[in-house]
Motif scaffolding. Structure first.
Motif, PDB file in Angstrom:
ATOM      1  N   MET A   1      -5.714  -0.578   5.501  1.00  0.00           N
ATOM      2  CA  MET A   1      -6.194   0.083   4.182  1.00  0.00           C
ATOM      3  C   MET A   1      -5.245  -0.256   3.102  1.00  0.00           C
ATOM      4  O   MET A   1      -4.034  -0.103   3.416  1.00  0.00           O
ATOM      5  N   ASP A   2      -5.655  -0.586   1.881  1.00  0.00           N
ATOM      6  CA  ASP A   2      -5.025  -0.711   0.883  1.00  0.00           C
ATOM      7  C   ASP A   2      -4.095   0.429   0.536  1.00  0.00           C
ATOM      8  O   ASP A   2      -2.825   0.493   0.070  1.00  0.00           O
ATOM      9  N   LEU A   3      -4.795   1.840   0.671  1.00  0.00           N
ATOM     10  CA  LEU A   3      -4.067   3.034   0.364  1.00  0.00           C
ATOM     11  C   LEU A   3      -2.727   2.997   1.009  1.00  0.00           C
ATOM     12  O   LEU A   3      -1.522   3.277   0.429  1.00  0.00           O
ATOM     13  N   LEU A   4      -2.626   2.908   2.232  1.00  0.00           N
ATOM     14  CA  LEU A   4      -1.536   2.987   3.202  1.00  0.00           C
ATOM     15  C   LEU A   4      -0.488   1.740   2.862  1.00  0.00           C
ATOM     16  O   LEU A   4       0.614   2.130   2.993  1.00  0.00           O
ATOM     17  N   ASN A   5      -1.006   0.566   2.730  1.00  0.00           N
ATOM     18  CA  ASN A   5       0.058  -0.226   2.292  1.00  0.00           C
ATOM     19  C   ASN A   5       0.614   0.032   0.847  1.00  0.00           C
ATOM     20  O   ASN A   5       1.773  -0.136   0.690  1.00  0.00           O
ATOM     21  N   THR A   6      -0.064   0.635  -0.220  1.00  0.00           N
ATOM     22  CA  THR A   6       0.611   0.828  -1.148  1.00  0.00           C
ATOM     23  C   THR A   6       1.542   2.221  -1.174  1.00  0.00           C
ATOM     24  O   THR A   6       2.498   2.150  -1.728  1.00  0.00           O
ATOM     25  N   LEU A   7       1.086   2.994  -0.321  1.00  0.00           N
ATOM     26  CA  LEU A   7       2.044   4.082  -0.109  1.00  0.00           C
ATOM     27  C   LEU A   7       3.316   3.731   0.834  1.00  0.00           C
ATOM     28  O   LEU A   7       4.585   4.097   0.567  1.00  0.00           O
ATOM     29  N   VAL A   8       3.180   2.756   1.603  1.00  0.00           N
ATOM     30  CA  VAL A   8       4.563   2.426   2.325  1.00  0.00           C
ATOM     31  C   VAL A   8       5.295   1.429   1.320  1.00  0.00           C
ATOM     32  O   VAL A   8       6.607   1.922   1.170  1.00  0.00           O
ATOM     33  N   ASP A   9       4.753   0.626   0.519  1.00  0.00           N
ATOM     34  CA  ASP A   9       5.563   0.040  -0.659  1.00  0.00           C
ATOM     35  C   ASP A   9       6.324   1.196  -1.393  1.00  0.00           C
ATOM     36  O   ASP A   9       7.379   0.778  -1.833  1.00  0.00           O
ATOM     37  N   LYS A  10       5.607   2.106  -1.841  1.00  0.00           N
ATOM     38  CA  LYS A  10       6.096   3.082  -2.706  1.00  0.00           C
ATOM     39  C   LYS A  10       7.151   3.635  -2.157  1.00  0.00           C
ATOM     40  O   LYS A  10       8.227   4.189  -2.673  1.00  0.00           O
ATOM     41  N   GLY A  11       7.103   4.199  -0.709  1.00  0.00           N
ATOM     42  CA  GLY A  11       8.008   4.715   0.014  1.00  0.00           C
ATOM     43  C   GLY A  11       9.264   4.203   0.362  1.00  0.00           C
ATOM     44  O   GLY A  11      10.398   4.764   0.014  1.00  0.00           O
ATOM     45  N   LEU A  12       9.254   2.821   0.311  1.00  0.00           N
ATOM     46  CA  LEU A  12      10.321   2.050   0.333  1.00  0.00           C
ATOM     47  C   LEU A  12      11.231   1.890  -0.848  1.00  0.00           C
ATOM     48  O   LEU A  12      12.320   1.681  -1.056  1.00  0.00           O
ATOM     49  N   ARG A  13      10.320   2.357  -1.923  1.00  0.00           N
ATOM     50  CA  ARG A  13      11.120   2.157  -3.222  1.00  0.00           C
ATOM     51  C   ARG A  13      11.386   3.272  -3.749  1.00  0.00           C
ATOM     52  O   ARG A  13      12.169   3.531  -4.832  1.00  0.00           O
ATOM     53  N   ARG A  14      11.195   4.420  -3.195  1.00  0.00           N
ATOM     54  CA  ARG A  14      11.288   5.858  -3.509  1.00  0.00           C
ATOM     55  C   ARG A  14      10.537   6.244  -4.578  1.00  0.00           C
ATOM     56  O   ARG A  14      10.948   6.895  -5.585  1.00  0.00           O
ATOM     57  N   GLU A  15       9.410   5.701  -4.809  1.00  0.00           N
ATOM     58  CA  GLU A  15       8.297   5.617  -5.856  1.00  0.00           C
ATOM     59  C   GLU A  15       7.512   6.844  -5.302  1.00  0.00           C
ATOM     60  O   GLU A  15       6.882   6.860  -4.233  1.00  0.00           O
ATOM     61  N   VAL A  16       7.272   7.843  -6.432  1.00  0.00           N
ATOM     62  CA  VAL A  16       6.521   8.866  -6.256  1.00  0.00           C
ATOM     63  C   VAL A  16       4.784   8.351  -6.275  1.00  0.00           C
ATOM     64  O   VAL A  16       4.503   7.590  -6.996  1.00  0.00           O
ATOM     65  N   PRO A  17       4.451   8.855  -5.120  1.00  0.00           N
ATOM     66  CA  PRO A  17       2.833   8.651  -5.185  1.00  0.00           C
ATOM     67  C   PRO A  17       1.905   9.220  -6.076  1.00  0.00           C
ATOM     68  O   PRO A  17       2.461  10.284  -6.787  1.00  0.00           O
ATOM     69  N   THR A  18       0.612   8.931  -6.489  1.00  0.00           N
ATOM     70  CA  THR A  18       0.005   9.825  -7.636  1.00  0.00           C
ATOM     71  C   THR A  18      -0.483  10.929  -6.669  1.00  0.00           C
ATOM     72  O   THR A  18      -0.838  10.835  -5.305  1.00  0.00           O
ATOM     73  N   ARG A  19      -0.995  11.948  -7.123  1.00  0.00           N
ATOM     74  CA  ARG A  19      -1.754  13.081  -6.763  1.00  0.00           C
ATOM     75  C   ARG A  19      -2.674  12.488  -5.929  1.00  0.00           C
ATOM     76  O   ARG A  19      -3.130  13.105  -4.706  1.00  0.00           O
ATOM     77  N   ASP A  20      -3.811  11.659  -6.518  1.00  0.00           N
ATOM     78  CA  ASP A  20      -4.807  11.187  -5.793  1.00  0.00           C
ATOM     79  C   ASP A  20      -4.440  10.386  -4.242  1.00  0.00           C
ATOM     80  O   ASP A  20      -5.287  10.819  -3.426  1.00  0.00           O
ATOM     81  N   GLU A  21      -3.359   9.742  -4.540  1.00  0.00           N
ATOM     82  CA  GLU A  21      -3.077   9.003  -3.380  1.00  0.00           C
ATOM     83  C   GLU A  21      -2.646   9.959  -2.415  1.00  0.00           C
ATOM     84  O   GLU A  21      -3.133   9.845  -0.886  1.00  0.00           O
ATOM     85  N   ALA A  22      -2.003  11.212  -2.663  1.00  0.00           N
ATOM     86  CA  ALA A  22      -1.375  12.159  -1.646  1.00  0.00           C
ATOM     87  C   ALA A  22      -2.865  12.927  -1.165  1.00  0.00           C
ATOM     88  O   ALA A  22      -2.712  13.247   0.166  1.00  0.00           O
ATOM     89  N   LEU A  23      -3.816  13.238  -1.984  1.00  0.00           N
ATOM     90  CA  LEU A  23      -4.951  13.953  -1.596  1.00  0.00           C
ATOM     91  C   LEU A  23      -5.645  13.056  -0.695  1.00  0.00           C
ATOM     92  O   LEU A  23      -6.383  13.223   0.238  1.00  0.00           O
ATOM     93  N   ALA A  24      -5.721  11.594  -0.828  1.00  0.00           N
ATOM     94  CA  ALA A  24      -6.306  10.796   0.034  1.00  0.00           C
ATOM     95  C   ALA A  24      -5.947  10.839   1.337  1.00  0.00           C
ATOM     96  O   ALA A  24      -6.595  10.466   2.177  1.00  0.00           O
TER      97      ALA A  24
END
Length: 382
Positions: A1-24
């Motif tokens: 899933m593109d969503l999960l790949n994005t969230l992993v990349d953000k997590g490794l950079r300590r970048e905050v996900p968007t609200r929509d991503e968290a809801l997803a």
């Protein structure tokens, strides 16, 4: 899933996900659940390896609280059948703490019911902290005493408290639905007081109180803004005799999604699996270890937890390791400057800790241990 790949990349950079991503994340299906756990597990392992920190609750004062928090068995007007007692003596509290330390706990959490401590209560807890630290070398002590008044955080820190817990519990928009005797801002202010005094802040949430996905995301984003070092995630235990007695809204799958969402929003924070895990995760508890890096060992405040020996076996069977007292939990960038930083956890993908499990003789039922070791005057759930 593109969503999960994005969230992993953000997590490794300590970048905050968007609200929509968290809801997803919360909206994923059961067919996608293992993918969600695997993705959040990558973030968890990057910052904490396969270590699991053990925490142990000591209930210093139980019941008879003047606050009306709907979820709490100790609340004003509660008809829940729980133990009620006034302050434990420092020696008794220390003996109870020692049972947890013997089983591998590196943090002892001292909890007292009530709106907040009086200055005399702070003196009493300060003596208890000193006694525990004197008798249990290297143990961390976290205090959880309710709302703090001016100067009390500084006094607790001076007494040796390493951390202070005060949960936000739910979103600001719905806080008035679960409590009327204090508000969301009171809780935020207490966390900030603890941080200003130099204590590590511990603040989390309770899921399963009838809140929406948006409420869960809101409270986790509020926690991210407060930036505590520890985020305990509790799942409501609907006690008979409380207003939320009939709120059975959680499934094991939903609990895992909530934990994954918290991990993605707070990637480098100690995410702690707390009250209600046995009731709601049931046989899926080991999967949660891929999302959290901290759990409570043994019992909770007014409810029994899984036996300590079973917690230790679960950790070992799932391929995780108990975090040793000589290992710093937080990644290097989150530690106080004066604490320094060792090679472990300096960056994502750091070497995983090879920490020995507790001694074999410590692998026993901690409920029985603490009752034997603490003396007959100690309440069974202390």
């Amino acid at each position: 899933m593109d969503l999960l790949n994005t969230l992993v990349d953000k997590g490794l950079r300590r970048e905050v996900p968007t609200r929509d991503e968290a809801l997803a994340v919360l909206a994923t299906t059961d067919d996608e659940l293992l993918d969600v756990v695997a993705a959040a597990g990558k973030v968890r392992r990057a910052w904490f390896g396969r270590r699991v920190k053990l925490n142990y609750l000591v209930n210093l004062k139980s019941g008879l609280c003047p606050e009306d928090c709907s979820y709490c068995s100790q609340r004003l007007g509660s008809k829940a059948e729980i133990l009620k007692y006034t302050w434990l003596k420092p020696d008794d509290a220390s003996k109870a703490a020692a049972a947890g330390v013997a089983g591998g706990a590196k943090r002892v959490c001292l909890v007292a019911s009530g709106r907040g401590p009086t200055d005399k209560d702070v003196d009493r807890v300060s003596e208890t902290i000193a006694t525990i630290k004197e008798q249990n070398e290297g143990v961390e002590v976290c205090a959880c005493l309710g709302l703090l008044n001016d100067g009390q955080a500084e006094r607790l820190r001076a007494a040796g408290a390493d951390a202070y817990n005060h949960n936000l519990n739910t979103s600001e928009a719905t806080y008035g639905d679960i409590c009327t005797t204090h508000d969301f801002s009171d809780r935020v202010e207490t966390v900030q007081q603890a941080q200003a005094a130099g204590m590590s802040a511990c603040s989390g949430l309770i899921a399963g109180m009838g809140e929406s996905d948006a409420d869960l995301v809101d409270v986790v984003f509020a926690l991210r803004e407060l930036d505590p070092d520890s985020v305990p995630v509790n799942f409501l235990i609907p006690f008979e005799g409380t207003p939320l007695a009939k709120e059975w809204n959680l499934t094991p799958q939903r609990c895992l999604r909530i934990l994954a969402m918290v991990r993605f929003v707070c990637p480098d924070v100690e995410v702690r699996l707390a009250g209600g895990r046995e009731v709601h995760l049931r046989s899926l508890q080991p999967l949660a270890l891929h999302l959290v890096n901290s759990i409570f060992l043994g019992d909770y405040l007014t409810s029994e937890g899984q036996a300590g020996k079973d917690d230790l076996a679960m950790i070992a069977d799932a391929g995780f390791e108990v975090e040793g007292a000589d290992t710093t939990t937080l990644p290097a960038h989150r530690r106080p400057a004066e604490a320094g930083a060792d090679a472990m956890d300096a960056e994502p993908e750091a070497a995983e800790a090879a920490v020995a499990a507790p001694a074999e003789e410590a692998r026993r039922d901690l409920v029985a241990v603490r009752r034997r070791g603490a003396g007959t005057d100690l309440p069974p759930n202390a």
